[in-house]
Design a protein around this motif. Structure first.
Motif, mmCIF file in Angstrom:
data_model
loop_
_atom_site.group_PDB
_atom_site.id
_atom_site.type_symbol
_atom_site.label_atom_id
_atom_site.label_comp_id
_atom_site.label_asym_id
_atom_site.label_seq_id
_atom_site.Cartn_x
_atom_site.Cartn_y
_atom_site.Cartn_z
ATOM 1 N N GLY A 1 83.602 -5.264 48.657
ATOM 2 C CA GLY A 1 83.684 -4.967 47.094
ATOM 3 C C GLY A 1 83.255 -5.699 46.382
ATOM 4 N N ASN A 2 82.684 -7.204 46.696
ATOM 5 C CA ASN A 2 82.008 -8.092 45.411
ATOM 6 C C ASN A 2 81.438 -7.052 44.511
ATOM 7 N N ASN A 3 81.205 -8.265 43.142
ATOM 8 C CA ASN A 3 81.113 -7.284 42.360
ATOM 9 C C ASN A 3 79.905 -8.125 41.411
ATOM 10 N N THR B 1 79.634 -2.346 41.508
ATOM 11 C CA THR B 1 78.170 -3.012 42.955
ATOM 12 C C THR B 1 78.315 -1.843 43.300
ATOM 13 N N ASN B 2 79.484 -2.183 43.736
ATOM 14 C CA ASN B 2 79.818 -1.498 45.105
ATOM 15 C C ASN B 2 79.950 0.342 44.753
ATOM 16 N N SER C 1 85.813 0.320 39.348
ATOM 17 C CA SER C 1 86.198 -0.773 39.337
ATOM 18 C C SER C 1 85.158 -1.983 40.007
ATOM 19 N N ASN C 2 84.322 -1.727 40.543
ATOM 20 C CA ASN C 2 83.484 -1.994 40.925
ATOM 21 C C ASN C 2 81.524 -1.722 40.813
ATOM 22 N N ASN D 1 85.255 -10.856 43.055
ATOM 23 C CA ASN D 1 86.177 -10.145 43.257
ATOM 24 C C ASN D 1 87.577 -9.680 42.858
ATOM 25 N N CYS E 1 79.238 -14.104 43.455
ATOM 26 C CA CYS E 1 80.027 -12.561 42.817
ATOM 27 C C CYS E 1 81.194 -12.750 42.900
#
Length: 368
Positions: A281-283, A258-259, A255-256, A307, A305
């Motif tokens: 939780g930013n991508n 990055t995180n 779902s993300n 979200n 970024c």
């Protein structure tokens, strides 16, 4: 005329009157008898039409249940190892659908998954045939038959599609070493095993591999960016604290990306530089965009970024529906990360089923 002659003439009609009445009564009796005889086939005809109408309605409803079961089963039938899952899915749909049908003398059904191949033995699709049989009780035709048999069949196909990452659109502007992989998204989601990753592009290679692969139309395809800090040109730690030679892998189906446990989380990016870990939780890893009919590649949004969910992060060929998607990755590298999403770029589309034309269905379809 004499009086006696008149008397004789007047008596004739009176003798004929009783005979005419008798004939009339006989005719009425014959009509009543004929009508009573005709009532039997008339009742059977009308009653039979009602029983037949009920049967046709039941058959239509049963056909709808069988169609849904076949389509649902074919959707999960994506390999030889998923035939059992297809059978189970079909049974679940059939049992739920049967419960909502009008009363019958019992519905039985069979599900037959089959792998389709061409003359060269190459898989062209995954087919599911669902057949159901039942008996509808009669009301008016009970003296002739107690039930009317009903049988329906549905055949659904999950075609095999050629998927095409386009090497000509691959771009990478990075000091880090970046490799791109495709994989089939695990049935329960999550991260695929390393053995399921298939190399598409590598910015450390002088020439890129030619990549084209086959998948079932309903299978989700994910993409992974494997990033090694300073893998092409050393510059020290990146701005997220990763030391030279440190490798992180970002999976598009998460779902993300990055995180995640493999990306930059609260441990790997403990100072939450640029806010890319669990704090918000930013991508900061992936952008996607549909390539227009002109063929001009989209320009990713730079310097930020996101979200919001990533469109086409892990699409199936069915979801793509003939579209080509441009994937733009940001590798978090460099002493200053400009977030321009040009560290690994490529386009992706699906072709015809089994090597067929672009008009070949790219979705699960009923074939009968």
């Amino acid at each position: 005329m004499s009086i006696s002659a008149l008397a004789t003439a007047s008596r004739g009609p009176r003798r004929g009157a009783p005979w005419s009445a008798a004939m009339l009564r006989a005719r009425r009796g014959a009509v009543a008898m004929s009508f009573s005889v005709l009532m039997v086939p008339m009742t059977l005809a009308v009653g039979g039409a009602i029983d037949y109408t009920h049967t046709v309605q039941f058959r239509t409803q049963l056909q709808g249940v069988v169609d849904s079961a076949a389509l649902s089963a074919a959707t999960v039938y994506v390999s030889t190892s998923t035939s059992a899952a297809a059978t189970t899915t079909s049974a679940n749909y059939m049992n739920a659908g049967i419960a909502s049908l009008p009363a019958s003398s019992g519905v039985t059904f069979t599900t037959t998954p089959t792998v389709l191949t061409d003359s060269a033995g190459q898989t062209t699709g995954y087919q599911v045939v669902v057949t159901a049989k039942a008996s509808m009780p009669t009301t008016f035709l009970g003296s002739i038959m107690s039930t009317i048999p009903v049988s329906v069949t549905a055949t659904a196909l999950n075609p095999v599609i050629y998927a095409n990452p386009t090497a000509g659109n691959f771009k990478s502007s990075a000091w880090d070493a970046n490799k791109l992989y495709w994989y089939i998204v695990p049935s329960g989601g999550g991260i695929p095993p390393s053995s399921a990753l298939h190399l598409m592009f590598d910015n450390t290679l002088a020439s890129q591999p030619s990549v084209s692969f086959q998948v079932a139309a309903s299978q989700q395809i994910g993409f992974a960016l494997q990033n090694t800090t300073g893998g092409k040109q050393s510059y020290g730690n990146n701005q997220y604290g990763s030391t030279p030679g440190t490798t992180h892998t970002f999976y598009s189906n998460l779902s993300n990306p990055t995180n995640s446990a493999n990306g930059y989380n609260a441990t790997d990016n403990r100072h939450n530089v640029n806010g890319v870990n669990g704090a918000n939780g930013n991508n900061c890893t992936l952008q996607t965009a549909v390539i227009p009919s002109s063929g001009v590649l989209p320009t990713p949004q730079s310097g930020t970024c996101f979200n919001t969910p990533i469109a086409y992060a892990a699409p199936s060929c069915t979801k793509l529906a003939g579209k080509s998607i441009f994937y733009s990755w940001n590798d978090m590298g460099g002493s200053i990360d400009d977030k321009d999403y040009n560290d690994a770029q490529f386009s992706f589309s699906c072709g015809g089923a089994g090597g067929g034309s672009a008009t070949t269905p790219t979705t699960v379809v009923l074939t009968n």
